[in-house]
Design a protein around this motif. Structure first.
Motif, PDB file in Angstrom:
ATOM      1  N   CYS A  53       0.905  -1.116  -0.001  1.00 51.29           N
ATOM      2  CA  CYS A  53      -0.148  -0.116   0.103  1.00 51.29           C
ATOM      3  C   CYS A  53       0.888   1.343   0.033  1.00 51.29           C
ATOM      4  O   CYS A  53       0.604   2.172  -0.721  1.00 51.29           O
ATOM      5  N   PHE A  54       1.953   1.119   0.602  1.00 51.58           N
ATOM      6  CA  PHE A  54       2.653   2.493   0.982  1.00 51.58           C
ATOM      7  C   PHE A  54       4.017   2.428  -0.016  1.00 51.58           C
ATOM      8  O   PHE A  54       4.863   3.265   0.203  1.00 51.58           O
ATOM      9  N   ASP A 106      -1.429   1.546  -3.009  1.00 54.73           N
ATOM     10  CA  ASP A 106      -2.446   2.651  -2.950  1.00 54.73           C
ATOM     11  C   ASP A 106      -2.597   3.287  -1.720  1.00 54.73           C
ATOM     12  O   ASP A 106      -2.988   2.444  -0.821  1.00 54.73           O
ATOM     13  N   SER A 107      -2.056   4.333  -1.182  1.00 53.67           N
ATOM     14  CA  SER A 107      -1.735   5.018   0.213  1.00 53.67           C
ATOM     15  C   SER A 107      -3.227   4.977   0.717  1.00 53.67           C
ATOM     16  O   SER A 107      -3.342   4.922   1.784  1.00 53.67           O
ATOM     17  N   SER A 108      -4.465   5.411  -0.025  1.00 52.05           N
ATOM     18  CA  SER A 108      -5.454   5.508   0.822  1.00 52.05           C
ATOM     19  C   SER A 108      -6.080   4.283   1.102  1.00 52.05           C
ATOM     20  O   SER A 108      -6.721   4.347   2.352  1.00 52.05           O
ATOM     21  N   VAL A 111      -3.980   3.772   4.312  1.00 56.49           N
ATOM     22  CA  VAL A 111      -4.436   4.400   5.550  1.00 56.49           C
ATOM     23  C   VAL A 111      -5.530   3.592   6.281  1.00 56.49           C
ATOM     24  O   VAL A 111      -5.506   3.447   7.476  1.00 56.49           O
ATOM     25  N   THR A 149       3.363   6.120   9.443  1.00 55.41           N
ATOM     26  CA  THR A 149       3.283   6.155   7.957  1.00 55.41           C
ATOM     27  C   THR A 149       2.077   6.613   7.450  1.00 55.41           C
ATOM     28  O   THR A 149       1.859   7.553   6.572  1.00 55.41           O
ATOM     29  N   ALA A 150       0.869   5.794   8.035  1.00 58.49           N
ATOM     30  CA  ALA A 150      -0.495   6.356   7.791  1.00 58.49           C
ATOM     31  C   ALA A 150      -0.983   7.869   7.748  1.00 58.49           C
ATOM     32  O   ALA A 150      -1.562   8.329   6.998  1.00 58.49           O
ATOM     33  N   GLN A 189       1.009  10.387   7.617  1.00 62.84           N
ATOM     34  CA  GLN A 189       1.674  11.159   6.717  1.00 62.84           C
ATOM     35  C   GLN A 189       0.859  11.399   5.614  1.00 62.84           C
ATOM     36  O   GLN A 189       0.793  12.387   4.870  1.00 62.84           O
ATOM     37  N   TYR A 190       0.205  10.054   5.264  1.00 61.01           N
ATOM     38  CA  TYR A 190      -0.774  10.293   4.093  1.00 61.01           C
ATOM     39  C   TYR A 190      -2.113  10.772   4.250  1.00 61.01           C
ATOM     40  O   TYR A 190      -2.834  10.667   3.390  1.00 61.01           O
ATOM     41  N   LEU A 191      -2.678  10.894   5.600  1.00 62.40           N
ATOM     42  CA  LEU A 191      -3.988  11.119   5.899  1.00 62.40           C
ATOM     43  C   LEU A 191      -4.116  12.536   5.418  1.00 62.40           C
ATOM     44  O   LEU A 191      -3.514  13.409   6.106  1.00 62.40           O
ATOM     45  N   ARG A 192      -5.222  12.882   4.582  1.00 58.40           N
ATOM     46  CA  ARG A 192      -5.455  14.149   4.113  1.00 58.40           C
ATOM     47  C   ARG A 192      -6.273  15.128   5.390  1.00 58.40           C
ATOM     48  O   ARG A 192      -6.597  14.444   6.386  1.00 58.40           O
TER      49      ARG A 192
END
Length: 930
Positions: A501-502, A507-509, A512, A537-538, A540-543
């Motif tokens: 995923c990362f 797919d980072s979404s 997360v 890590t998650a 960092q990708y969280l909007r």
């Protein structure tokens, strides 16, 4: 025929020229090394044979370690002795060698010739295998079944040793068929229509008939014959029909087949050839223990044959065990790995098993099926249908065992067809199957998975599959929080899914959501560093717009928990908790808010900000009482009681703790888990602390035992560390030093094993206090001094204050009173002005002792009296007695024995129990009563 010597001892007959040992006529299976050792010992019977003589004779071609000889001799002695003592035939002379002590009769007998079949396509019946490891039980069963049932199929994965087993079996039963044995190597036959002519030629059937199967059945109808059909899987339909017909019509004919799947023919008895037995995966495994496993024996034998001339040492035993486990006990894979030991050594060889290089390591040069592991798997892969190939490749996304439900989530299409295909792959030995809690789980062996994974990546179809794999676990974890049920090895699958995923191709979404979903799984299993890594890590990708959501809240909460238990009470933990509280309040997640407030209370407690901890406990209590949920109200009282204990209000703390406990028992409430710890366990510790401080040593001791028993029963690393860390404080107060030492050692071991850094630091500080209590002042000083820096860095201030106090006491006992006073005085000032603490009476007493040791007797008396007054105000009878002891000694030194006696007598009278506890016994001794 040539003549050969035979040696007879007891029920045994040894014929060295034929390498044959029999017991009452039955063959005894010995490895070649053990056989050579036995031959030498029997030939030198009655004489000592040194270890070096044995090693030179048995391993004439290689240099080995003495542990190899010990292993072979131990095996040989046990084999010969049976149920008797081991020295009935061979006596061990410690440090020197071995003697064959049984009477031996020597005979001359004709040497038997080797049974072989007529020529078949230019070949003979293969030579008898030189070495077979770990198959004695299987061979005994096969021999009995073959003679009784006539038709057996040895079935298993490629490289598992089917041909080797069949070949050995033939040699064992050859005398039962008067040499009428026919071996047909079907691996060299490419087409179905060549099978029957090859069989006809082998058995001498020359007549051409329209139906060769029927003709062969008639031809062999009254002939006692053993047929071996080796490697049937690619021509299985033809062989199945032939074997079925022969079993029905040729009633004296016996049949052995080897195949990667059953023939499903009439009369067939299937023997699934399992992987070789594996060694223990215990980290403390010794070389001798490892060599007891046939996988390790095979590995080392192949390594020696490939030029590795060293033996197995203890330091490498756990590594070779890991190699064998990773190769799932597959003999071919183990042979290939053993052949590379000389090139890589143990550690690097283990590392290389993770890649695809192992697939191409060269194997048997003249066997197309076994030239490499890839060739072995290619052979099976090419026999599959297109859909079977697709399913096999797609299932490689799973790490370890998976359920049918999990497979259906990854592979779309007809569920019945998928289920049937998975069953076929099990039958073809490409998947394994087992039942667990009523559910069937399937698994690709590790080497097969690497092979399939490589092919899947080459096909370009892996991206969508690994996305489905990750999405399956999100759904599974939401349905089964903390424990996914679709696989038997969740950790490996979750790691693989998160890594993808990362990654750049992932797919980072999805990542997360998966990180949030699996954080509870990581926490439940104390995989705190794993949880910390993926939450960070998650996030960092969280909007930003997604922060105030269930996902954002779960990530923030899990981040705070994992960070506190791994990094200590650093500022970032407080930030994460506060951030989580903001999110919980905004989205109305009251349950999460309670968890975070409990975490804030614990965080501030560990930082010795007891007033801040009290405020967090009061907020928790307000929410709990508003909810009117009994379990939450009880948890709030436990939290408040423990916190009141820490700020020095012992009576109030004890009252809250005892009342909440009684109510919990009445309602049957056994646990209260918040923020990764059990508040009931914490309440037991709080009750133990307040009991000792309130002058109830026996009750304190009993409560410590209770909390230790509960934490051991839970077997949760964090709970174990909490109970041992804070329980050890009470045990040290009780002066039970042996018990304290055991607790501290356990704490250190658990914290080290599970990478719980703050608890390792706590264990070191406690060890310093223990050394002080034992009177080992210099060692205590060094230990405590070394712990203060880490305690400050990790903000473990609840441990820092007592460790600092103990360090100051050590310095005073080393006549470094000025240094000691410079350390203790700021601690007292801070406690009196900004940070109220249960420890204040003890800090005041310690400064009084330092001043008294430094000759400042007047000021010392002032601090003794202040300590007594504070202890009385707090209701801390335990500290009051400790101060009374110090002050009495000082008054005795000053010639005020009567005053000292009066003080001690009045203080001891406060105790209604604990008369054999450490401080009470000291008081009685000073009073002349001990």
């Amino acid at each position: 025929m040539s003549q050969g010597k035979a040696y007879v001892f007891g029920p045994y007959r040894l014929v060295p020229s034929e390498r044959r040992l029999t017991l009452d006529g039955a063959i005894v299976e010995l490895g070649s090394r053990a056989f050579d050792a036995l031959t030498l010992l029997v030939s030198e019977r009655g004489e000592l044979v040194s270890k070096q003589q044995l090693m030179d004779h048995v391993w004439s071609d290689v240099t080995v370690d003495e542990s190899n000889l010990r292993f072979q001799m131990s095996t040989l002695r046990r084999t010969l002795a049976g149920d008797a003592r081991e020295d009935v035939y061979i006596k061990n002379v410690p440090g020197r060698g071995y003697v064959f002590i049984a009477p031996v009769a020597e005979h001359t007998e004709p040497a038997t010739s080797v049974v072989s079949s007529p020529r078949l396509d230019g070949g003979y019946l293969p030579d008898r295998p030189q070495h077979i490891f770990g198959r004695d039980t299987a061979l005994q069963e096969l021999q009995a079944n073959l003679l009784a049932s006539r038709f057996i199929s040895v079935v298993g994965a490629g490289g598992i040793g089917k041909t080797t087993i069949a070949n050995e079996l033939v040699h064992r039963v050859a005398d039962k068929f008067d040499g009428d044995i026919r071996y047909i190597d079907l691996g060299s036959i490419k087409a179905n229509d060549l099978v029957l002519p090859s069989v006809a030629m082998s058995v001498g059937y020359r007549v051409q008939s329209a139906d060769l199967v029927e003709g062969l059945a008639t031809f062999l109808a009254d002939r006692r014959l053993l047929l071996i059909f080796d490697c049937c899987e690619h021509v299985i339909d033809t062989v199945s029909r032939l074997a079925d017909t022969l079993f029905r019509r040729a009633l004296l004919c016996h049949i052995i087949t080897t195949s990667r799947e059953p023939l499903r023919a009439y009369g067939e008895e299937v023997h699934i050839l399992e992987p070789l037995a594996l060694p223990s995966d215990n980290l403390g495994l010794t070389a001798a223990e490892a060599l007891g496993a046939p996988t390790v024996q095979l590995f080392m034998e192949r390594a020696r044959a490939s030029g590795y001339n060293l033996g197995l040492e203890d330091k490498d035993a756990s590594i070779v065990a890991a190699i064998c486990h990773q190769l799932d006990g597959n003999p071919l894979a183990i042979e290939l790995a053993g052949s590379r030991l000389l090139t890589y050594g143990f550690a690097e060889l283990l590392d290389r098993l993770d890649g695809k290089a192992i697939l191409n390591w060269p194997g048997r040069r003249h066997d197309v099926r076994h030239r490499s592991l890839e060739a072995t798997l290619d052979w099976s892969f090419e026999l599959l249908t297109d859909y079977e190939r697709q399913v096999l490749l797609h299932l490689s996304v799973f790490v370890g065992p998976f359920s049918m439900r999990a497979a259906e989530a990854i592979l779309s299409g007809d569920r019945w067809l998928l289920g049937r295909t998975i069953e076929e792959l099990v039958d073809k030995s490409l998947l394994t199957s087992r039942r667990e809690n009523g559910v069937s789980f399937y698994r690709l062996l590790d080497v097969t998975r690497v092979y399939a994974e490589t092919k899947l990546a080459a096909s370009g179809a892996s991206g969508q599959l690994v996305r489905r794999h990750a999405q399956f676990f999100i759904a599974d974890l939401r349905e089964n929080p903390g424990t996914p049920t679709g696989v038997s090895n969740p950790l490996g699958n979750l790691r693989a899914a998160l890594e993808w995923c990362f990654s750049a191709a992932g797919d980072s979404s999805v990542g997360v959501e998966l990180a949030a979903a699996c954080s509870e799984f990581f926490l439940n299993r104390s995989l705190l560093k794993e949880c910390l890594r993926w939450c960070q890590t998650a996030l960092q990708y969280l909007r930003e717009e997604e922060s105030f959501s269930e996902t954002g809240l779960r990530l923030q909460q899990s981040l705070a928990i994992s960070m506190m238990y791994t990094l200590g009470n650093v500022d970032q933990v407080g930030v994460a908790i506060s951030r989580g509280l903001d999110i919980a309040a905004k989205i109305g997640a009251r349950e999460a808010e309670l968890h975070l407030l409990a975490g804030q209370n614990l965080f501030l407690t560990r930082r010795a900000d007891f007033l801040g901890a009290l405020r967090a406990a009061q907020r928790f209590a307000a929410l709990a009482h508003a909810s009117q949920v009994s379990a939450q109200v009880i948890a709030s009282d436990w939290m408040l009681g423990s916190t009141y204990n820490l700020i020095g209000r012992q009576k109030m703390g004890q009252q809250l703790l005892e009342q909440a406990t009684a109510r919990a028992e009445a309602l049957g409430i056994r646990t209260a888990h918040y923020f990764g710890f059990d508040n009931k366990q914490r309440s037991l510790l709080g009750r133990a602390w307040t009991s000792w401080l309130c002058g109830q040593p026996d009750k304190a001791k009993s409560l410590v035992n209770d909390v230790l028993d509960e934490s051991v029963a839970q077997n949760h690393p964090v709970s174990l560390c909490i109970s041992h860390l804070y329980g050890a404080h009470v045990v040290l107060w009780l002066r039970e030093l042996d018990w304290a030492e055991r607790l501290i050692e356990t704490l250190a071991d658990v914290a080290l094993k599970h990478h719980l850094g703050p608890y390792q630091t706590g264990a070191r500080a406690l060890r310093g206090e223990l050394l002080l209590a034992k009177g080992q002042i210099e060692e205590a000083t060094l230990t405590l001094e070394g712990s203060l820096g880490p305690l400050r860095a990790e903000k473990l201030n609840i441990m820092l204050a007592p460790a600092t106090r103990a360090y100051a006491e050590c310095l005073a006992q080393l006549n470094r009173c000025q240094e000691a006073d410079a350390i203790i005085l700021p601690l007292i000032e801070q406690t009196e002005t900004t940070s109220p603490s249960y420890l204040l009476p003890e800090l005041l007493r310690t400064r009084a002792d330092i001043l008294h040791a430094g000759g400042e007797h007047g000021e010392a008396m002032s601090f003794y009296l202040r300590s007594l007054a504070r202890a009385k105000y707090d209701g801390a009878v335990g500290w009051e007695l400790r101060t009374a002891l110090s002050l009495s000694r000082a008054w005795n030194d000053a010639g005020q024995e009567g005053r000292a006696r009066t003080l001690l007598e009045s203080t001891v009278e406060l105790f209604r129990e604990g008369f054999d506890s450490g401080d009470v016994l000291q008081a009685q001794k000073l009073l002349g009563r001990g």
